[in-house]
Design an enzyme around this catalytic site. Structure first.
Site, short mmCIF file in Angstrom:
data_model
loop_
_atom_site.label_atom_id
_atom_site.label_comp_id
_atom_site.label_asym_id
_atom_site.label_seq_id
_atom_site.Cartn_x
_atom_site.Cartn_y
_atom_site.Cartn_z
N LYS A 141 11.13 3.02 -4.43
CA LYS A 141 11.37 3.55 -3.09
C LYS A 141 12.83 3.37 -2.71
CE LYS A 141 9.53 3.15 1.65
NZ LYS A 141 8.51 2.47 2.48
N SER A 188 5.71 5.28 4.92
CA SER A 188 7.04 5.71 4.57
C SER A 188 7.29 5.74 3.05
CB SER A 188 8.06 4.79 5.22
OG SER A 188 7.90 3.46 4.77
N SER A 222 2.85 1.48 5.51
CA SER A 222 3.65 2.34 4.62
C SER A 222 3.32 2.26 3.14
CB SER A 222 5.14 2.03 4.80
OG SER A 222 5.61 2.56 6.01
#
Lengths: 440, 440
Positions: free
Chosen positions: A79, A149, A173
């Protein structure tokens, strides 16, 4: 077939590499081909350089057998809020476009040492702190969000573009994209894995999260990150006679038909396999946990985003400007009370969770919603992030539109390995009998 | 005299720069001359490039008046566990020799935007996590330690080589050097200032700390970092009628004659100026706070140093190897209980502290000990780090050898500005009447 290597789990690939059946370069080539074929549809990557991936793979192949780590050659998607010394880290923020300090996050240092192949950086919402989706689409339906996210890591693992992914969770997330993309998602106990080099939103909430398509793969990662319980996990856990609980939590009114049906089915399946499933609730005094989470989130965000606010407040989301300017007028008294109230809840909730092999709770209200502008609802995840407990999303169920829906299993803090062991058995049943068919 | 500019406080320098009386280059030159004259004796710097400092100063001088920030031209020394994009960040670890990623910590971003002149990097113990002293010597006696782990920042500010310094505190690493070097040291409420880009030891303990030679300077920094209480601090606080308490804490047996005499004198001075000073104690159930601190420290250190352990365990301190290998065999149960017990203590201790204008407690057992191998005893600081309360070390007292001794003032969480306002008045009395004579 060498061209299908991308479909394997990390554990399966690892065995093939160890046996000398395939090289890391073979494997990397297969993944890169998959990515090339699917990237236009899914767009999971914020940064990926195929030539550099092959260069790394070649270097890994050159390492003598005896010096190879436990993750040798295993690819991982990272990420883009986690620093990598050889790739940009841009946080989906114009302030950090092309930002590329020569720094590895602590988690990346550990992964590299174990031999992992850092594949590329995956998309995120801005600073992993908003619900405005990046460009990424759900691999199971391009008209739907992959969640957020950790959008890109969830989608990449769900789409067989990587066997493993790193996400983060401050609200929901990691778990939400896990459910939306039909994969296993593991939010370990808070601070069980170092957050060094992972962008801060809220110190007391932010947790590194892990994605995979099998529990064995998550166990491989848990070994790598030295996550251990006090007692080694059961090796012979079976559903026959196991004790589960179903906890709907105070946000149950947010549930949709998809997750509600999935929970019903999950409960039936566990019972059919000989387990008991008792419905439990949290003490009423904890009804404000979501509000306490929101208060802590905003007030810690007030601290976290002051640097970006100071240098470029017109280039950060209004949501984050609101945190820094304290637009909700959260007093320090309210901030401290929320922080303390969550602290008081932790041991009590641990005690409740500890009475069961695991506690079932929704991961999300329903399947991934239409549109990629918003990343969906984190309501069911928030309290577990605040409570610091490990959570694992287990895929296997389907919504009205055939999209995946997962169920969360929860355990007390630092019972991560036990939760993985239980999830392995539960996951086998849910994946086989839950009704979701993977089509990608 | 332009050559004496280095002796001024930040607030004084700022006024001169604003008035156009001096340039940032004049000021930087004065500081660099001071450093050149004193560096051999004190050795506060891990990295300092005089030419680059002058280059930065020149750039600051070129900024038009209207665009200047509140810290325009003010120099600050930065502990070498905080990332600076234009200087190495080496953590006093051979693993990170010459490590220089292009990354500013969040605190540095804020300081630069405010116009601060980042002077250089100051020495630290290894990762700010051990008590093995770096090369730095106490400016008031080169045969004594400046304390640690913020050794260089404490010594630099104490020796007039910088008006301001950044430190960190996980045990007593900001307050102890404050006392040993005869300066003001401010450990704000936990997470009131972003820790982004500051090396992690223990997430729930680590706090950025601030050094200065006046409370006005600390207020300038508090403004810059947007530290605000719910209620603006009193502007007319006087000792007449003020209410203080003296809290010896459970580690009182560690006290030495120096700090004991300083506390007696502090109490007498406050009373002589019309304040009341009541002796109080913490409830007995909090007697294990130091043990809980140690348990949390070791178990969070277990997570924090796994990356360095993985890549170079022979190059990290045995103390940190011990954390990672959990040599004290701290169970997860004990870890979680210690974490929770500290959490339970916070609001209760806040309530007790809130009954007074401030609570006096020792900063250290005594003056800085002889030798630079060890950085001294943090016993009196630990519990406040764990409790997240703001603490300010106020200088003014002297030990048997004429070395400085400070007293800590403590307030409830997020009463930082009130504590600064009270400390300003208290500091004037302690500095004037406490008996320590600054000789550097």
């Amino acid at each position: 077939m060498s061209s299908d290597l991308y479909r394997l789990t990390a554990t399966e690939v690892s065995q093939k590499i160890k046996a000398g059946e395939i090289s890391v370069q073979d494997y990397a080539t297969s993944l890169l081909n998959r990515i090339a074929a699917r990237d236009e549809a899914v767009q999971a990557w914020a940064y990926l350089d195929p030539a550099y991936v092959l260069e790394q793979a070649k270097a890994l192949d050159a390492i003598p057998q005896a010096e190879r780590g436990p993750l040798h050659g295993i690819a991982i998607a990272v990420k883009d809020v986690i620093f990598t010394k050889d790739m940009p880290t841009q946080f989906n923020s114009p302030i950090y476009a092309n930002n590329a300090p020569a720094l590895d996050a602590g988690s990346i240092t550990i992964l590299r040492k174990a031999g992992a192949l850092i594949l590329g950086k995956t998309t995120t919402t801005e600073f992993a702190a908003t619900t405005v989706g990046p460009k990424t689409r759900n691999p199971h339906d391009p008209n739907r969000t992959p969640g957020g996210s950790s959008s890109g890591s969830g989608a990449a693992v769900g789409d067989f573009q990587a066997p493993l992914g790193l996400g983060t969770q401050t609200g929901g997330s990691t778990i939400r994209p896990g459910s939306y993309n039909g994969i296993y998602a593991f939010k370990p106990t808070w601070n069980a894995i170092t957050r060094e080099g992972q962008k801060i939103y809220a110190l007391i909430l932010d947790t590194l999260g892990l994605y995979a398509r099998s529990i064995s793969d998550l166990e491989l990662l848990a070994d790598t990150f030295a996550i251990f319980d006090d007692v080694p996990p059961p090796t012979n856990f079976t559903l026959q006679g196991a004790k589960f609980a179903l906890l709907k939590t105070m946000v149950w009114p947010s549930i949709g038909p998809g997750a509600s049906a999935a929970l019903d089915k999950a409960t039936s399946l566990l019972r059919a396999h000989g387990a008991s499933v008792e419905e439990i609730s949290l003490p009423e005094k904890f009804n404000d946990l979501p509000t306490w989470h929101a208060t802590v989130l905003a007030s810690e965000g007030r601290t976290a985003f002051l640097p970006e606010y100071a240098i470029a407040k017109d280039q950060i989301s209004p949501w984050l400007v609101g945190h820094v300017e304290n637009c909700d007028k959260i007093s320090r008294k309210a901030q401290v009370e929320a922080f303390d109230n969550i602290s008081f809840a932790r041991p009590e909730v641990d005690e409740l969770l500890g009475k069961y092999d695991a506690v079932l709770t929704p991961s999300v209200p329903d399947e991934a919603p239409l549109g990629i502008e918003k990343t969906g609802n984190a309501a069911f995840c928030l309290i577990w992030t605040a409570l610091h407990t490990p959570v694992i999303n287990i895929p296997g169920f389907a919504g009205e539109n055939g999209m995946p829906i997962g169920i969360s299993l929860v355990a007390p803090r630092y019972h991560d390995r036990r939760l993985l062991a239980v999830s392995k058995v539960v996951g086998e049943v849910f994946e086989k009998e839950g009704g979701w068919e993977r089509k990608v």
